[in-house]
Design a protein around this motif. Sequence first.
Motif, PDB file in Angstrom:
ATOM      1  N   ALA A  81      -2.075   3.966  -7.622  1.00 39.56           N
ATOM      2  CA  ALA A  81      -2.840   4.931  -8.418  1.00 39.56           C
ATOM      3  C   ALA A  81      -4.322   4.873  -8.052  1.00 39.56           C
ATOM      4  CB  ALA A  81      -2.647   4.653  -9.910  1.00 39.56           C
ATOM      5  N   VAL A  82      -4.840   3.671  -7.789  1.00 36.72           N
ATOM      6  CA  VAL A  82      -6.233   3.533  -7.352  1.00 36.72           C
ATOM      7  C   VAL A  82      -6.416   4.234  -6.013  1.00 36.72           C
ATOM      8  CG1 VAL A  82      -7.954   1.869  -6.544  1.00 36.72           C
ATOM      9  CG2 VAL A  82      -6.732   1.452  -8.666  1.00 36.72           C
ATOM     10  N   LEU A  83      -5.468   4.065  -5.100  1.00 37.86           N
ATOM     11  CA  LEU A  83      -5.566   4.725  -3.801  1.00 37.86           C
ATOM     12  C   LEU A  83      -5.597   6.243  -3.947  1.00 37.86           C
ATOM     13  CD1 LEU A  83      -3.114   2.614  -1.613  1.00 37.86           C
ATOM     14  CD2 LEU A  83      -5.560   2.920  -1.216  1.00 37.86           C
ATOM     15  N   VAL A  84      -4.714   6.781  -4.759  1.00 32.77           N
ATOM     16  CA  VAL A  84      -4.657   8.235  -4.922  1.00 32.77           C
ATOM     17  C   VAL A  84      -5.918   8.749  -5.613  1.00 32.77           C
ATOM     18  CG1 VAL A  84      -3.415  10.118  -6.062  1.00 32.77           C
ATOM     19  CG2 VAL A  84      -2.142   8.330  -4.871  1.00 32.77           C
ATOM     20  N   TRP A  90     -15.235  11.367   5.560  1.00 23.90           N
ATOM     21  CA  TRP A  90     -14.941  11.133   4.141  1.00 23.90           C
ATOM     22  C   TRP A  90     -13.646  11.838   3.745  1.00 23.90           C
ATOM     23  CZ3 TRP A  90     -16.873   8.046   0.401  1.00 23.90           C
ATOM     24  CH2 TRP A  90     -18.071   7.387   0.675  1.00 23.90           C
ATOM     25  N   VAL A  91     -13.475  13.079   4.192  1.00 21.95           N
ATOM     26  CA  VAL A  91     -12.250  13.821   3.870  1.00 21.95           C
ATOM     27  C   VAL A  91     -11.036  13.108   4.469  1.00 21.95           C
ATOM     28  CG1 VAL A  91     -11.017  16.002   4.227  1.00 21.95           C
ATOM     29  CG2 VAL A  91     -13.451  16.025   3.620  1.00 21.95           C
ATOM     30  N   ALA A  92     -11.150  12.680   5.729  1.00 21.79           N
ATOM     31  CA  ALA A  92     -10.035  11.985   6.385  1.00 21.79           C
ATOM     32  C   ALA A  92      -9.720  10.662   5.700  1.00 21.79           C
ATOM     33  CB  ALA A  92     -10.355  11.754   7.859  1.00 21.79           C
ATOM     34  N   VAL A 134      -6.159   9.735   4.011  1.00 18.06           N
ATOM     35  CA  VAL A 134      -5.404   8.520   4.369  1.00 18.06           C
ATOM     36  C   VAL A 134      -5.087   7.720   3.110  1.00 18.06           C
ATOM     37  CG1 VAL A 134      -5.610   6.261   5.514  1.00 18.06           C
ATOM     38  CG2 VAL A 134      -6.234   8.348   6.739  1.00 18.06           C
ATOM     39  N   ALA A 135      -6.062   7.581   2.226  1.00 23.55           N
ATOM     40  CA  ALA A 135      -5.849   6.808   0.999  1.00 23.55           C
ATOM     41  C   ALA A 135      -4.828   7.479   0.088  1.00 23.55           C
ATOM     42  CB  ALA A 135      -7.173   6.608   0.268  1.00 23.55           C
ATOM     43  N   VAL A 136      -4.916   8.794  -0.067  1.00 20.54           N
ATOM     44  CA  VAL A 136      -3.947   9.497  -0.919  1.00 20.54           C
ATOM     45  C   VAL A 136      -2.542   9.349  -0.353  1.00 20.54           C
ATOM     46  CG1 VAL A 136      -3.188  11.780  -1.697  1.00 20.54           C
ATOM     47  CG2 VAL A 136      -5.586  11.141  -1.908  1.00 20.54           C
ATOM     48  N   LEU A 137      -2.397   9.569   0.947  1.00 20.52           N
ATOM     49  CA  LEU A 137      -1.074   9.429   1.560  1.00 20.52           C
ATOM     50  C   LEU A 137      -0.554   7.995   1.444  1.00 20.52           C
ATOM     51  CD1 LEU A 137      -1.521  11.671   4.718  1.00 20.52           C
ATOM     52  CD2 LEU A 137      -0.214  12.182   2.647  1.00 20.52           C
ATOM     53  N   ALA A 138      -1.429   7.019   1.627  1.00 22.13           N
ATOM     54  CA  ALA A 138      -1.023   5.620   1.482  1.00 22.13           C
ATOM     55  C   ALA A 138      -0.609   5.316   0.048  1.00 22.13           C
ATOM     56  CB  ALA A 138      -2.158   4.692   1.909  1.00 22.13           C
ATOM     57  N   ARG A 164       6.305   0.812  -1.851  1.00 21.51           N
ATOM     58  CA  ARG A 164       6.728  -0.479  -1.290  1.00 21.51           C
ATOM     59  C   ARG A 164       6.426  -0.621   0.202  1.00 21.51           C
ATOM     60  NH1 ARG A 164      11.115   0.005  -5.225  1.00 21.51           N
ATOM     61  NH2 ARG A 164      12.227   1.276  -3.750  1.00 21.51           N
ATOM     62  N   CYS A 165       5.211  -0.317   0.575  1.00 21.74           N
ATOM     63  CA  CYS A 165       4.807  -0.531   1.963  1.00 21.74           C
ATOM     64  C   CYS A 165       3.359  -1.031   1.968  1.00 21.74           C
ATOM     65  CB  CYS A 165       4.949   0.739   2.781  1.00 21.74           C
ATOM     66  SG  CYS A 165       4.774   0.416   4.536  1.00 21.74           S
ATOM     67  N   PRO A 166       3.174  -2.340   1.811  1.00 25.68           N
ATOM     68  CA  PRO A 166       1.831  -2.885   1.699  1.00 25.68           C
ATOM     69  C   PRO A 166       0.952  -2.633   2.916  1.00 25.68           C
ATOM     70  CG  PRO A 166       3.488  -4.576   1.239  1.00 25.68           C
ATOM     71  CD  PRO A 166       4.207  -3.342   1.653  1.00 25.68           C
ATOM     72  N   ARG A 167       1.545  -2.533   4.098  1.00 25.58           N
ATOM     73  CA  ARG A 167       0.733  -2.285   5.297  1.00 25.58           C
ATOM     74  C   ARG A 167       0.118  -0.896   5.277  1.00 25.58           C
ATOM     75  NH1 ARG A 167       3.952  -5.278  10.194  1.00 25.58           N
ATOM     76  NH2 ARG A 167       3.732  -7.346   9.291  1.00 25.58           N
ATOM     77  N   VAL A 168       0.864   0.081   4.807  1.00 28.37           N
ATOM     78  CA  VAL A 168       0.315   1.431   4.695  1.00 28.37           C
ATOM     79  C   VAL A 168      -0.756   1.456   3.611  1.00 28.37           C
ATOM     80  CG1 VAL A 168       0.874   3.833   4.140  1.00 28.37           C
ATOM     81  CG2 VAL A 168       2.415   2.495   5.569  1.00 28.37           C
ATOM     82  N   GLN A 169      -0.504   0.757   2.506  1.00 25.79           N
ATOM     83  CA  GLN A 169      -1.512   0.691   1.456  1.00 25.79           C
ATOM     84  C   GLN A 169      -2.776   0.003   1.958  1.00 25.79           C
ATOM     85  OE1 GLN A 169       0.257  -1.078  -2.018  1.00 25.79           O
ATOM     86  NE2 GLN A 169       1.871   0.452  -2.108  1.00 25.79           N
ATOM     87  N   ALA A 170      -2.616  -1.006   2.800  1.00 31.88           N
ATOM     88  CA  ALA A 170      -3.787  -1.689   3.370  1.00 31.88           C
ATOM     89  C   ALA A 170      -4.632  -0.722   4.189  1.00 31.88           C
ATOM     90  CB  ALA A 170      -3.337  -2.873   4.228  1.00 31.88           C
ATOM     91  N   ALA A 171      -3.986   0.178   4.916  1.00 33.16           N
ATOM     92  CA  ALA A 171      -4.736   1.179   5.680  1.00 33.16           C
ATOM     93  C   ALA A 171      -5.524   2.093   4.744  1.00 33.16           C
ATOM     94  CB  ALA A 171      -3.779   2.003   6.546  1.00 33.16           C
TER      95      ALA A 171
END
Length: 142
Positions: free
Chosen positions: A13-16, A58-60, A64-68, A73-80
Amino acid sequence: MRAAARAVSRRRAVLVTLGAGWAGYGGIGILANPRAGTTQMLTDITRWVPMTALGWLWVAAGAVAVLAGLVVRCPRVQAAGYAALGGMAALWGAAFTIAAPRYPTASGSACIWVAIAVGIVWVSGMDDPLPPHLRKAAARWR
């Protein structure tokens, strides 16, 4: 409804949330309506990278953060996603810190952006809390 509520991850939720904010800041605050003061204080960066490119970064980063954040259940994508968020906040924090001796008003922005970057790093290392049914089981074993 309960299953959907359990699927919500605070880290995701923080990422999105921040990702949408980063994309909006880049699209609205930099590309569509760059503020003169901000542009002036970022001359150490804009000497090498045009403000338009920074806006798209900034847009990119936000995308990336929203998609991550949407990936389960994919911590590596969330890390990106967290790296994209933290990288842009750190870039802005560094730029405003460098500009502070010439533009004293940059010091406030530097404090905020550095704090945001550090906060993102801290949140990225946190675990999501266990679901309620597992929290009760874990409490019994303590």
